[in-house]
Design an enzyme around this catalytic site. Structure first.
Site, PDB file in Angstrom:
ATOM      1  N   CYS A   5      10.556 -61.827  37.612  1.00 46.35           N
ATOM      2  CA  CYS A   5       9.210 -61.804  37.017  1.00 46.35           C
ATOM      3  C   CYS A   5       9.208 -62.731  35.809  1.00 46.35           C
ATOM      4  O   CYS A   5       9.934 -62.496  34.842  1.00 46.35           O
ATOM      5  CB  CYS A   5       8.798 -60.388  36.613  1.00 46.35           C
ATOM      6  SG  CYS A   5       7.253 -60.370  35.681  1.00 46.35           S
ATOM      7  N   CYS A   8       8.337 -60.998  32.495  1.00 45.38           N
ATOM      8  CA  CYS A   8       9.449 -60.191  31.968  1.00 45.38           C
ATOM      9  C   CYS A   8      10.469 -61.099  31.281  1.00 45.38           C
ATOM     10  O   CYS A   8      11.009 -60.756  30.226  1.00 45.38           O
ATOM     11  CB  CYS A   8      10.119 -59.399  33.085  1.00 45.38           C
ATOM     12  SG  CYS A   8       9.227 -57.896  33.573  1.00 45.38           S
ATOM     13  N   HIS A  97      -1.701 -58.754  32.927  1.00 42.46           N
ATOM     14  CA  HIS A  97      -2.023 -59.497  31.707  1.00 42.46           C
ATOM     15  C   HIS A  97      -3.532 -59.594  31.564  1.00 42.46           C
ATOM     16  O   HIS A  97      -4.257 -59.622  32.555  1.00 42.46           O
ATOM     17  CB  HIS A  97      -1.394 -60.898  31.739  1.00 42.46           C
ATOM     18  CG  HIS A  97      -1.669 -61.654  32.999  1.00 42.46           C
ATOM     19  ND1 HIS A  97      -0.978 -61.429  34.168  1.00 42.46           N
ATOM     20  CD2 HIS A  97      -2.605 -62.597  33.288  1.00 42.46           C
ATOM     21  CE1 HIS A  97      -1.457 -62.227  35.117  1.00 42.46           C
ATOM     22  NE2 HIS A  97      -2.441 -62.934  34.610  1.00 42.46           N
TER      23      HIS A  97
HETATM   24  P1  5GP Z   1      -3.401 -64.959  36.866  1.00 46.52           P
HETATM   25  O1  5GP Z   1      -3.970 -65.965  37.822  1.00 46.52           O
HETATM   26  O2  5GP Z   1      -2.209 -64.247  37.448  1.00 46.52           O
HETATM   27  O3  5GP Z   1      -4.445 -64.016  36.323  1.00 46.52           O
HETATM   28  O4  5GP Z   1      -2.936 -65.771  35.603  1.00 46.52           O
HETATM   29  C1  5GP Z   1      -1.639 -66.202  35.414  1.00 46.52           C
HETATM   30  C2  5GP Z   1      -1.690 -67.167  34.255  1.00 46.52           C
HETATM   31  O5  5GP Z   1      -0.376 -67.342  33.762  1.00 46.52           O
HETATM   32  C3  5GP Z   1      -2.218 -68.556  34.630  1.00 46.52           C
HETATM   33  O6  5GP Z   1      -3.355 -68.860  33.818  1.00 46.52           O
HETATM   34  C4  5GP Z   1      -1.037 -69.481  34.345  1.00 46.52           C
HETATM   35  O7  5GP Z   1      -1.432 -70.721  33.782  1.00 46.52           O
HETATM   36  C5  5GP Z   1      -0.190 -68.676  33.385  1.00 46.52           C
HETATM   37  N1  5GP Z   1       1.248 -68.918  33.491  1.00 46.52           N
HETATM   38  C6  5GP Z   1       1.985 -68.978  34.632  1.00 46.52           C
HETATM   39  N2  5GP Z   1       3.274 -69.190  34.344  1.00 46.52           N
HETATM   40  C7  5GP Z   1       3.359 -69.275  32.987  1.00 46.52           C
HETATM   41  C8  5GP Z   1       4.446 -69.487  32.098  1.00 46.52           C
HETATM   42  O8  5GP Z   1       5.602 -69.660  32.472  1.00 46.52           O
HETATM   43  N3  5GP Z   1       4.164 -69.497  30.764  1.00 46.52           N
HETATM   44  C9  5GP Z   1       2.888 -69.317  30.298  1.00 46.52           C
HETATM   45  N4  5GP Z   1       2.726 -69.358  28.967  1.00 46.52           N
HETATM   46  N5  5GP Z   1       1.838 -69.105  31.116  1.00 46.52           N
HETATM   47  C10 5GP Z   1       2.069 -69.080  32.437  1.00 46.52           C
HETATM   48 ZN    ZN Z   2       7.319 -58.345  34.670  1.00 48.63          ZN
END
Ligand code: 5GP
Ligand code: ZN
Length: 103
Positions: A5, A8, A97
């Protein structure tokens, strides 16, 4: 902590990610691909794959309080919050998140 993850690992400090805000329940860091001038992610320290997997009322409340605390800290009075739940809704990272988007 869940294996494989990414959030995590970030919480564990494996990528030296800067936390905009942190308390005992959650961390807040900048989204790596910002979709607004300010794009933060409010993330519980415990692993829950999505909102569907979290029933802890106290922690659910703490996450919204975390949104208020971090936006107050950075002086952001107007913002949008988004929680994507499930693949079809656009969830890509399966660690709960809250997106905080502002200008
Ligand atoms: P979801 O689409 O799951 O609601 O949003 C996931 C978000 O996490 C996306 O906006 C993506 O840009 C962000 N994200 C994915 N991997 C990383 C990472 O390694 N670091 C950071 N800071 N953001 C991430
Ligand atoms: Zn996690």
């Amino acid at each position: 902590m869940a294996e494989d993850c990414i959030f995590c690992k970030i919480i564990n400090g494996e990528f030296n990610t800067e936390f905009v805000y942190e308390n005992e329940h959650l961390v807040v860091f900048k989204d790596i691909h910002p979709k607004a001038p300010i794009h933060l992610l409010v993330v519980p320290k415990i692993h829950a794959a999505s909102l569907n997997e979290l029933d802890d009322k106290n922690l659910l409340g703490e996450l919204l309080l975390g949104v208020k605390e971090v936006t107050k800290k950075i002086g952001l009075n107007s913002y949008r919050t988004v929680i994507n739940t499930g693949k079809e809704a656009g969830q890509e990272v399966f660690h709960l998140h809250i997106h905080v988007l502002g200008k």
